[in-house]
Enzyme design. Structure first.
Site, PDB file in Angstrom:
ATOM      1  N   ASP A  89      25.950 -72.458 -45.014  1.00 15.31           N
ATOM      2  CA  ASP A  89      27.199 -72.146 -45.789  1.00 15.31           C
ATOM      3  C   ASP A  89      27.972 -71.026 -45.072  1.00 15.31           C
ATOM      4  O   ASP A  89      27.554 -69.888 -45.042  1.00 15.31           O
ATOM      5  CB  ASP A  89      26.898 -71.711 -47.214  1.00 15.31           C
ATOM      6  N   THR A  90      29.044 -71.386 -44.541  1.00 17.21           N
ATOM      7  CA  THR A  90      29.686 -70.594 -43.510  1.00 17.21           C
ATOM      8  C   THR A  90      31.157 -70.960 -43.444  1.00 17.21           C
ATOM      9  O   THR A  90      31.574 -71.978 -43.982  1.00 17.21           O
ATOM     10  CB  THR A  90      28.999 -70.943 -42.161  1.00 17.21           C
ATOM     11  N   ILE A  91      31.964 -70.182 -42.743  1.00 15.28           N
ATOM     12  CA  ILE A  91      33.289 -70.628 -42.327  1.00 15.28           C
ATOM     13  C   ILE A  91      33.346 -70.630 -40.812  1.00 15.28           C
ATOM     14  O   ILE A  91      32.717 -69.786 -40.158  1.00 15.28           O
ATOM     15  CB  ILE A  91      34.440 -69.770 -42.911  1.00 15.28           C
TER      16      ILE A  91
ATOM     17  N   MET B 196      30.152 -75.986 -39.336  1.00 16.21           N
ATOM     18  CA  MET B 196      29.472 -75.088 -40.267  1.00 16.21           C
ATOM     19  C   MET B 196      28.245 -75.773 -40.884  1.00 16.21           C
ATOM     20  O   MET B 196      28.136 -76.982 -40.885  1.00 16.21           O
ATOM     21  CB  MET B 196      30.410 -74.715 -41.408  1.00 16.21           C
TER      22      MET B 196
END
Length: 565
Positions: A372-374, A454
């Site tokens: 879970d990232t950008i 991501m």
């Protein structure tokens, strides 16, 4: 008349069906590529993309645009990013014609020991709350990147987000969904309900969200620079909030923090140099996979064939076992990177792959060594490009929101191992294994593509898939990201805490693969299931160095946008 009407409608149905297909490109593409000459920004949130574009229009560099867009995403997409997390970047500098890597990951609390976890009965570090909190490195990363490649004042880069935080913005559909899903597991964490809900609930799609606390924090950073975050009242508040909740991160940990410039590493895949950052991240897993895959004629097999999916998954199994054993903070355990990404090692590992049978047990290579990232990417009119990834881990991180600051602290410390002798064993002042990885491709010493995908374990698999889709299967930049994805689960965990894979794991396939292919994979011994979600979030900017034209692509599975001017 009714019968005639039925016949007439039936005659039209083939045309109606045909109209649903794209006139150009692959049927699975969600949109066309975007083209521009003077600059490009691709992020997972359209408003953040526009923030970055405005910076470019006002003379900012690609790094300026990346910082501005990243700040906006921390406000607009707190389900994946924020200044309580870490940051990694690869920068193409047009002046020196080379790549620069930056590792902005933070370290574990110096007051917390492996023995403390043992004495208190922990076998793993919990995913939420104060114990997995490590020092946030994003803000330091902004200033390090800006000091080297920035053109505009930091005030100009953060003011758009400060304004949006005070005046509000409408929350996107996908972010509202993930925000709501995070609420049950984080609502008990200090500061979360007060600062990240509306009357105890997540904001709904289209609802205006404001964050005055974050606006004040960013204003303090504009006024006082990076030290305002790491050596001032913000650092004291972070330390006090974590320790009052039973954690160990202290003011002294923030005051001592420094990210570092690192040399990107690469492998050549069919004439293209693919670049990643060395551990403590997992980027070289993508390079290991590509080296193994280079020994197969993927193009002749075709995208989505049983052979393509089979060797892709088997290569992943091999790479991820090495990932579990060797990838860690190089200051504590130096991975044999040169050997791991060598063609010779790939040839050895490739011999372990059977074309007829899925591996059910894989062990890492042996060396003598010391989600879970950008993701966003930017490019400016000077030819500079940035590949940047930033994350809280586990979406909204630890859930701990320091009092009055408007952001959530990451839980990246969960990734440590709580057993002696492992490369990623917990130690005070150590950087944990990291999943977030930016990527870049050059050809003939010139920039070709800045990209990232991501999503936890998806990332190296996604990086390898993008490269294969572009180079072997001839997809365009948008198609390469929109193509149905392959995800394999079941290798040893990155923390080395799971038993070695003994059942072959599971292949998850997105919609779009033929049922005959699934049956062929099952005959090889693979366990296959339909994906119950989407894999990652892709953004990319390519460049034609002869014409100076940028081409952008944005993940169809997300709410994002690639745009240029």
């Amino acid at each position: 008349m009714p019968r005639l009407l039925f016949v007439a409608l039936a005659a039209l149905l083939p045309d109606v069906a045909a109209a649903a297909d794209r006139v150009t490109g692959a049927d699975f593409a969600t949109r066309s590529e975007v083209f521009a000459r003077n600059g490009m920004v691709a992020t997972s949130q359209p408003l953040a993309t526009q923030v970055g574009l405005d910076v470019l229009r006002h003379g900012g560099s690609a790094v300026d645009a990346a910082i501005a867009a990243n700040a906006a995403l921390g406000l607009m997409e707190p389900t994946g990013s924020g200044i309580g997390g870490d940051l990694f970047a690869i920068v193409w500098d047009a002046k020196t014609k080379r790549l620069y890597g930056y590792n902005g990951s933070g370290r574990s609390p110096k007051a917390l020991s492996l023995q403390w976890f043992k004495d208190n009965g922990y076998t793993t570090i919990p995913p939420y709350g104060p114990l997995p909190v490590s020092t946030p490195g994003a803000v330091d990363g902004w200033f390090a990147l800006h000091g080297r490649f920035g053109k505009l004042p930091m005030k100009d880069l953060l003011t758009p987000t400060i304004t949006y935080a005070r005046e509000g913005f409408p929350v996107g559909e996908l972010i509202a969904y993930y925000w709501d899903r995070s609420l049950p597991r984080l609502r008990e964490q200090p500061g979360f309900l007060d600062q990240f809900t509306i009357d105890g609930r997540a904001p709904r799609k289209g609802e205006i969200w404001k964050n005055a606390n974050l606006a004040r924090t960013l204003e303090a950073i504009v006024k006082g620079g990076r030290d305002a975050f790491y050596k001032g009242d913000i650092a004291r508040t972070i330390g006090a909030s974590v320790q009052s909740a039973g954690g160990f991160l202290a003011y002294e940990d923030l005051a001592a923090h420094r990210g570092e410039w690192v040399e990107p590493v690469s492998t050549n895949y069919r004439g293209y140099d693919v670049w990643e950052l060395p551990p403590n991240g997992q980027g070289i897993a993508a390079l290991q996979m590509l080296n193994i895959l280079e020994g197969y004629d993927l193009k002749s097999w075709g995208f989505g064939s049983p052979e393509h999916i089979h060797v892709f998954v088997e290569a992943k199994k091999l790479a991820f076992e090495d990932r579990a054993k060797y990838y860690a903070d190089a200051d504590f355990a130096k991975a044999p990177v040169e050997r791991l990404i060598s063609k010779e090692y790939a040839a050895e590992r490739r011999k372990l792959i059977s074309m007829d049978k899925a591996a059910t047990s894989v062990v890492p290579g042996e060396f003598t060594t010391q989600g879970d990232t950008i993701y966003l990417t930017t490019a400016d009119r000077f030819g500079n490009m940035v590949s940047l990834i930033q994350s809280n881990y586990r979406g909204m991180g630890s859930g701990v929101a320091p009092k009055g600051l408007g952001f959530i602290l990451q839980d990246r410390g969960e990734m440590f191992v709580l057993k002696e002798g492992h490369a990623n064993t917990y130690a005070p002042g150590k950087r944990p294994f990291h999943t977030i990885i930016p990527a870049f491709i050059t050809k003939g010493g010139e920039p070709w593509l800045s990209f990232g995908v991501m999503g936890g374990d998806t990332q190296p698999q996604g990086h390898a898939a993008i490269v294969v889709n572009l180079i072997d299967f001839g997809m365009n930049l948008q198609e390469a990201g929109d193509a149905p994805r392959i995800q394999h689960d079941g290798s040893t965990s990155p923390e080395g805490q799971a038993a070695p894979m003994s059942d072959g794991g599971t292949i998850e396939l997105e919609t779009g693969f033929d049922h005959a292919v699934v049956r062929a994979l099952m005959r090889k011994g693979h366990r296959v299931r339909h994906a119950d979600g989407s894999f990652g979030g892709y953004q990319a900017i390519g460049v034609d160095v002869k014409t100076g034209v940028y081409v952008g692509a944005s993940e169809g599975r997300k709410d994002g946008q690639a745009a240029g001017y």
